[in-house]
Structures are given as C-alpha cells and as structure tokens.
Design a protein around this motif. Structure first.
Motif, PDB file in Angstrom:
ATOM      1  N   ASN A  81       0.831  -1.244  -0.152  1.00 43.54           N
ATOM      2  CA  ASN A  81       0.031  -0.042  -0.009  1.00 43.54           C
ATOM      3  C   ASN A  81       0.924   1.289   0.094  1.00 43.54           C
ATOM      4  N   GLY A  82       0.940   1.672  -1.098  1.00 43.20           N
ATOM      5  CA  GLY A  82       1.837   3.308  -1.361  1.00 43.20           C
ATOM      6  C   GLY A  82       0.767   4.245  -1.372  1.00 43.20           C
ATOM      7  N   CYS A  83      -0.530   4.016  -1.059  1.00 42.45           N
ATOM      8  CA  CYS A  83      -1.335   5.088  -1.194  1.00 42.45           C
ATOM      9  C   CYS A  83      -1.757   5.770   0.282  1.00 42.45           C
ATOM     10  N   PRO A  84      -2.158   7.062   0.374  1.00 40.29           N
ATOM     11  CA  PRO A  84      -2.092   7.633   1.715  1.00 40.29           C
ATOM     12  C   PRO A  84      -3.259   6.924   2.636  1.00 40.29           C
ATOM     13  N   ASP A  85      -4.297   6.251   1.833  1.00 39.96           N
ATOM     14  CA  ASP A  85      -5.258   5.680   2.792  1.00 39.96           C
ATOM     15  C   ASP A  85      -4.973   4.134   3.229  1.00 39.96           C
ATOM     16  N   PRO A  86      -5.478   3.856   4.439  1.00 39.34           N
ATOM     17  CA  PRO A  86      -5.550   2.252   4.493  1.00 39.34           C
ATOM     18  C   PRO A  86      -6.567   1.718   3.491  1.00 39.34           C
ATOM     19  N   SER A  87      -6.083   0.405   3.061  1.00 37.36           N
ATOM     20  CA  SER A  87      -6.895  -0.423   2.255  1.00 37.36           C
ATOM     21  C   SER A  87      -6.425  -1.861   2.029  1.00 37.36           C
ATOM     22  N   ALA A  88      -7.322  -2.630   1.112  1.00 39.62           N
ATOM     23  CA  ALA A  88      -7.260  -4.149   1.190  1.00 39.62           C
ATOM     24  C   ALA A  88      -7.553  -4.227  -0.238  1.00 39.62           C
ATOM     25  N   VAL A  89      -7.203  -5.723  -0.830  1.00 43.25           N
ATOM     26  CA  VAL A  89      -7.541  -6.035  -2.300  1.00 43.25           C
ATOM     27  C   VAL A  89      -8.695  -7.034  -1.913  1.00 43.25           C
ATOM     28  N   HIS A  90      -9.821  -6.949  -2.703  1.00 38.71           N
ATOM     29  CA  HIS A  90     -10.801  -7.921  -2.911  1.00 38.71           C
ATOM     30  C   HIS A  90     -10.957  -8.475  -3.975  1.00 38.71           C
ATOM     31  N   TRP A  91     -10.921  -9.851  -4.045  1.00 35.44           N
ATOM     32  CA  TRP A  91     -10.927 -10.424  -5.571  1.00 35.44           C
ATOM     33  C   TRP A  91     -12.249 -11.079  -5.678  1.00 35.44           C
ATOM     34  N   HIS A  92     -12.803  -9.702  -6.313  1.00 33.99           N
ATOM     35  CA  HIS A  92     -14.460  -9.944  -6.558  1.00 33.99           C
ATOM     36  C   HIS A  92     -14.827 -11.225  -7.385  1.00 33.99           C
ATOM     37  N   GLY A  93     -15.729 -11.916  -6.730  1.00 30.97           N
ATOM     38  CA  GLY A  93     -16.140 -13.268  -7.514  1.00 30.97           C
ATOM     39  C   GLY A  93     -15.525 -14.541  -6.980  1.00 30.97           C
ATOM     40  N   LEU A  94     -14.348 -14.608  -6.510  1.00 27.68           N
ATOM     41  CA  LEU A  94     -13.681 -15.552  -6.154  1.00 27.68           C
ATOM     42  C   LEU A  94     -14.001 -16.360  -4.800  1.00 27.68           C
ATOM     43  N   ARG A  95     -14.351 -17.719  -4.969  1.00 28.38           N
ATOM     44  CA  ARG A  95     -15.035 -18.454  -3.715  1.00 28.38           C
ATOM     45  C   ARG A  95     -13.855 -18.952  -3.061  1.00 28.38           C
ATOM     46  N   ILE A  96     -13.081 -18.087  -2.356  1.00 23.46           N
ATOM     47  CA  ILE A  96     -11.900 -18.561  -1.696  1.00 23.46           C
ATOM     48  C   ILE A  96     -11.792 -18.505  -0.294  1.00 23.46           C
ATOM     49  N   ASP A  97     -10.706 -18.541   0.481  1.00 19.39           N
ATOM     50  CA  ASP A  97     -10.911 -18.790   2.150  1.00 19.39           C
ATOM     51  C   ASP A  97     -11.349 -17.264   2.378  1.00 19.39           C
ATOM     52  N   ASN A  98     -12.002 -17.374   3.529  1.00 21.33           N
ATOM     53  CA  ASN A  98     -12.450 -15.940   4.132  1.00 21.33           C
ATOM     54  C   ASN A  98     -11.324 -15.087   4.451  1.00 21.33           C
ATOM     55  N   VAL A 428     -26.051 -22.143  -1.786  1.00 16.59           N
ATOM     56  CA  VAL A 428     -25.535 -22.888  -0.650  1.00 16.59           C
ATOM     57  C   VAL A 428     -24.242 -22.142   0.180  1.00 16.59           C
ATOM     58  N   ALA A 429     -24.380 -22.198   1.407  1.00 23.11           N
ATOM     59  CA  ALA A 429     -23.599 -21.445   2.148  1.00 23.11           C
ATOM     60  C   ALA A 429     -22.384 -22.389   2.577  1.00 23.11           C
ATOM     61  N   ASP A 430     -21.471 -22.537   1.789  1.00 19.64           N
ATOM     62  CA  ASP A 430     -20.658 -23.752   1.607  1.00 19.64           C
ATOM     63  C   ASP A 430     -19.414 -23.097   2.155  1.00 19.64           C
ATOM     64  N   ASN A 431     -18.979 -21.824   2.140  1.00 18.19           N
ATOM     65  CA  ASN A 431     -17.904 -21.326   2.353  1.00 18.19           C
ATOM     66  C   ASN A 431     -17.788 -20.690   3.721  1.00 18.19           C
ATOM     67  N   PRO A 432     -17.114 -21.128   4.603  1.00 21.44           N
ATOM     68  CA  PRO A 432     -17.167 -20.634   6.169  1.00 21.44           C
ATOM     69  C   PRO A 432     -16.629 -19.355   6.408  1.00 21.44           C
ATOM     70  N   GLY A 433     -17.299 -18.520   7.242  1.00 22.43           N
ATOM     71  CA  GLY A 433     -16.654 -17.260   7.415  1.00 22.43           C
ATOM     72  C   GLY A 433     -17.575 -16.213   7.505  1.00 22.43           C
ATOM     73  N   LYS A 434     -17.079 -15.027   7.631  1.00 21.08           N
ATOM     74  CA  LYS A 434     -17.928 -13.788   7.696  1.00 21.08           C
ATOM     75  C   LYS A 434     -17.763 -13.016   6.346  1.00 21.08           C
ATOM     76  N   TRP A 435     -18.930 -12.997   5.698  1.00 15.32           N
ATOM     77  CA  TRP A 435     -18.809 -12.489   4.247  1.00 15.32           C
ATOM     78  C   TRP A 435     -19.804 -11.068   4.010  1.00 15.32           C
ATOM     79  N   MET A 436     -19.275 -10.317   3.317  1.00 15.11           N
ATOM     80  CA  MET A 436     -20.145  -9.157   3.179  1.00 15.11           C
ATOM     81  C   MET A 436     -21.195  -9.376   2.164  1.00 15.11           C
ATOM     82  N   ALA A 437     -22.375  -8.292   2.357  1.00 17.33           N
ATOM     83  CA  ALA A 437     -23.341  -8.283   1.335  1.00 17.33           C
ATOM     84  C   ALA A 437     -23.689  -6.951   1.118  1.00 17.33           C
ATOM     85  N   HIS A 438     -23.447  -6.241  -0.036  1.00 16.78           N
ATOM     86  CA  HIS A 438     -23.838  -4.794  -0.166  1.00 16.78           C
ATOM     87  C   HIS A 438     -24.040  -4.682  -1.526  1.00 16.78           C
TER      88      HIS A 438
END
Ligand code: C2O
Ligand code: CU
Length: 458
Positions: A81-98, A428-438
């Motif tokens: 992260n070389g930007c001024p704001d804190p961030s994270a990268v989301h891999w939109h659509g990938l059914r990966i580990d939470n 089917v809620a087959d992927n354990p974890g906390k998931w966003m819906a927005h």
C-alpha cells in the motif's frame, strides 16, 4: 561474465546473511510472491484528454495489471500500500478462503499506508473476475484502482484472441482532469451515486484493437464503474458464454441488443471477427452521450477453425436444497433521496440507506447459517433507485423476480434490482466465514447499504 556457479555462490552468501525469521518462513513455503500489486499515486492522462489527472494506480498502470492465474493453483499475491489511505484488495467473485477475501474491517484489518499484506489462495473457478480495493472504495475506485482477474480454464476452449475489457466512467472537470471534488458526497450518495462524464475501456477512449479476420474472439466485459449501470451495444451478433465468471451450460445467441451490465458484473462473449477491413464497435449508450468504448478492426489472417463451444463447468455446488428446510431470510432496502427514511438517516448521521432498518455495517450479522445449508433470501428494493447487490464468497441463483420465475437463472455474484423489485435468490452457504453483502454502487455502500452474514464451519 558470471557463470552459474558464481551466481550460486552469490546466492549462498546472501542466504547466510538472511535473518533467522525470514529463513524460517521460507522453510514453511513462504516463497516470494508470484505477483505484487503496489497501489500508489500516479499522474496520468485519462482517455484522450490533454491534462494529467491525480490518479491512484496499481503498478502505475491503468487499469491495474491483468492478473492471469491458473484454476486451482496456489497463488501468493503481495499487496503493497503506497497510497495515503488504509486499504485491502478484494478478489471480486472468487470463492476463496474467508481470510483472503480482502474485505477490509471484516476479514482483515486494513493495510496501513506503507505496509503490505500477502494474499494466498487457490482460485476454484475459472472465468472472468476483477480485483479492487475494499477500503474507501468510493475514492479508490474513482481514482483508478482496479484490474482484470482472469482465471484460466485448465482446458481452455480455443480462441484466436482473448480480450479483457474494463469499462470505467470518470467524472472529469473542464480541463479534462479527474474531478477530486465530492468523493463520497452525500447528495450523490442519496441519489444514483457518482456518475461520470467520460468513459474508458482499458484506460482508452476508445480502445482500438486489430483482430484476426474470421478469428474467434473472447471478450470479457467488466464493469468497474463506481455506480453506473452500463448499457453496451455490440455492432455484431455474439454468443454469451459466461456471466460473473460462471459458464452457461449452452452459449446463448445475443442479437445486437444492449447488454446491461451493473457495477461489478461481468460477461464473457464469443464472436467471430468479420472480414479484413471491417470493424466491430462496442458502444456504451446508458447516458445522454453515447460513447464508442472499443473498436475491433479485422486485419488479414489465416482463417481460424475455432468454433463457439460451452466453457467447461466450474465446481459450484450443484444442489440447491430448496425442499429441504432452507434458511429463509429477508433484506429490505429503504432510504435514499425522496424518502422519509432517507431524510431521517441523513439528519441523524446514520446513513441515507438502510438494510432491514439499519444504515451501515451492523454489529450483528444479517443472518448466521451452518455451513452447507441452502439459504433463500428475499430481497425487496423499497427505494426509488436501482441497486447492484453483491454477495461475497458465494454465487447465487435468482428463483423469482417479482413473483415470476426468471427466464434464465445463471449463477451470479452481483444482481441488479430496479426500484420496487422483489427478488428471491438462493445459494448454498458452503464457504465458512464472515462475508459481506452490499450494494456495489460504492456511494450507496458507503452511505448505508452494507451488511454481512456468518457461515459457521461444521
Ligand atoms: Cu466487488 Cu465487496 O466487492
Ligand atoms: Cu445501491
């Protein structure tokens, strides 16, 4: 000149100098990343304008570098992260580990400016996806942070050209520079979000590409706008082969009608390029001014023998247990301009939009469900605006639209709802974890339309 042995000696000397911690992490498979995404401010001219804009880009590139990964192969991607704001990268659509989902504040702490985070996952599904920030997305995406994420089929169907096309709209000022005014502005947030006045395709207006005459083209259309629902028109008939990364069982013939693509959605199209000298145009016609997004000019080539075939299926859960006591949940969308709930929320500072009466990320999840149970969600849009609902970590099917079964039920991760719409969807809620819906219209997400659900590992 260095011989191989010289190199080896050099490396051995170097590794002797490694601090113990690093050496240990290597022994545990912590090899260096196979990709690095470095977000940083950059000055660049947008789509044929004359003055440079103050952008934020991944690897100094607009759009971000195209990531092409192999299906089911382990990946190690470092985000710096070389930007001024804190961030994270989301891999939109990938059914990966939470833990690797990149939903800043829910699945990981946001990565501070100057820090980095290592993402490790094996993408289970092939297809067209994208990556984008999940911090202050309304500013980060408007500044240019997003890129194509292509997961290659293990046995890819033969094509002559594979073209990811990232479509973005930009709000430019009178000098043709990105307007730095009003990121997350509450008026925009209460209406249709930040809508631009210029469109780019892969950073160009238009994107011009020479294609092999008669060859089979795979176009991967990705809507990376903040809030604009795109209406795309291709000047030639094509086949729809995938939506939101997931293949259709059979290619669907598309006439030259408009393709509606909500924010976050993708479609894969196949078409044969015309004869040499002839062009195919892709126009975007949602606004007052139509934009030529891309032009594919056929140039002489050896004829291709590739035919349009269905894409290989992905390992999605095949069985929606609808008879078998699914968890039934509801999501009522309220607020926005021209509503009491919206006015009240705005006055109290609680956000202009609500999901089930709550504006913004609630402490309690929308619902909790045991892993592998089927969820049936009833979504109602009681607002005067459309919304692009996105679920993390899962693909779903629409069971009914305003009480009627839909003509088709593709697997999607994002669905557009018009004002007044009622949708029943199931997954089917087959992927354990906390998931966003927005809502993926990021100004709506910012100003209330966001929640999460919890899938408990069994
Ligand atoms: Cu592309 Cu939370 O989303
Ligand atoms: Cu919305």
């Amino acid at each position: 000149m260095n011989t191989i042995n010289d190199r080896r000696r050099e490396l051995l000397k170097l590794s002797a100098l490694l601090p113990l911690g690093l050496a240990t992490s290597r022994a545990h498979g912590g090899a260096s990343p196979n990709h690095t995404l470095r977000a940083a401010p950059a000055s660049m001219v947008i789509g044929g304008q004359s003055s440079a804009s103050a952008l934020w880009l991944y690897n100094n590139s607009l759009p971000g570098p195209e990531l092409r990964l192999r299906q089911s192969e382990p990946q190690h991607i470092r985000f710096v992260n070389g930007c001024p704001d804190p961030s994270a990268v989301h891999w939109h659509g990938l059914r990966i580990d939470n833990a690797m989902d990149g939903a800043g504040g829910l699945t990981q702490a946001l990565v501070a400016s100057g820090a980095h985070f290592d993402y490790r996952f094996s993408p289970p599904d092939a297809g067209t996806y994208w990556y984008h920030p999940h911090g202050k997305s309304w500013q980060e995406q408007a500044r240019g942070l997003s890129g194509a994420l292509i997961i290659e089929e293990r046995e890819a169907p033969g094509v002559d050209m594979d073209l990811p096309l990232l479509l973005d709209d930009w709000l430019l000022d009178a000098d043709g520079k990105l307007s730095l005014q009003g990121f997350g502005d509450s008026h925009e947030a209460a209406h249709a979000g930040r809508l631009g006045n210029a469109l780019t395709c892969n950073g160009h207006t238009p994107q011009r590409i020479n294609v092999p005459a008669g060859g089979l083209l795979r176009l991967r259309l990705i809507n990376v706008c903040n809030s604009r629902t795109l209406a795309l028109r291709l000047s030639q008939a094509a086949w729809l082969v995938a939506e939101d990364g997931q293949p259709l069982a059979e290619p669907l013939a598309l006439e030259r009608s408009a393709i509606e693509l909500a924010v976050g959605q993708r479609v894969d199209l196949m078409l044969h390029a015309p004869a040499a000298g002839v062009s195919v145009q892709l126009d975007e016609v949602s606004g007052k001014n139509a934009f030529l997004a891309a032009e594919f000019k056929a140039v002489p080539s050896k004829a291709s023998a590739h035919e349009v075939v269905p894409l290989p299926a992905n390992p999605l859960p095949t069985h929606l247990a609808l008879q078998d006591d699914p968890l039934q949940v509801a999501l009522e969308m309220t607020g926005g301009a021209m509503t009491m709930a919206g006015m009240k929320g705005m006055r109290s500072g609680g956000g202009v939009w609500q999901f089930n009466g709550v504006g913004g990320m609630p402490e309690q999840p929308w619902f909790s469900v045991a892993q592998n149970r089927t969820v049936v969600a009833e979504l109602s849009n009681d607002t005067r605006f459309s919304h692009a609902m996105h679920l993390h970590g899962h693909h779903f099917q629409v069971l009914s639209h305003n009480g009627e079964p839909p003509v088709r039920s593709p697997w999607r991760d994002t669905v557009l709802m018009q004002p007044g719409d009622q949708l029943r969807l199931a997954f089917v809620a087959d992927n354990p974890g906390k998931w966003m819906a927005h809502c993926h219209m990021v100004e709506h997400q910012l100003s209330g339309m966001t929640t999460w659900f919890d899938v408990a590992r069994v």
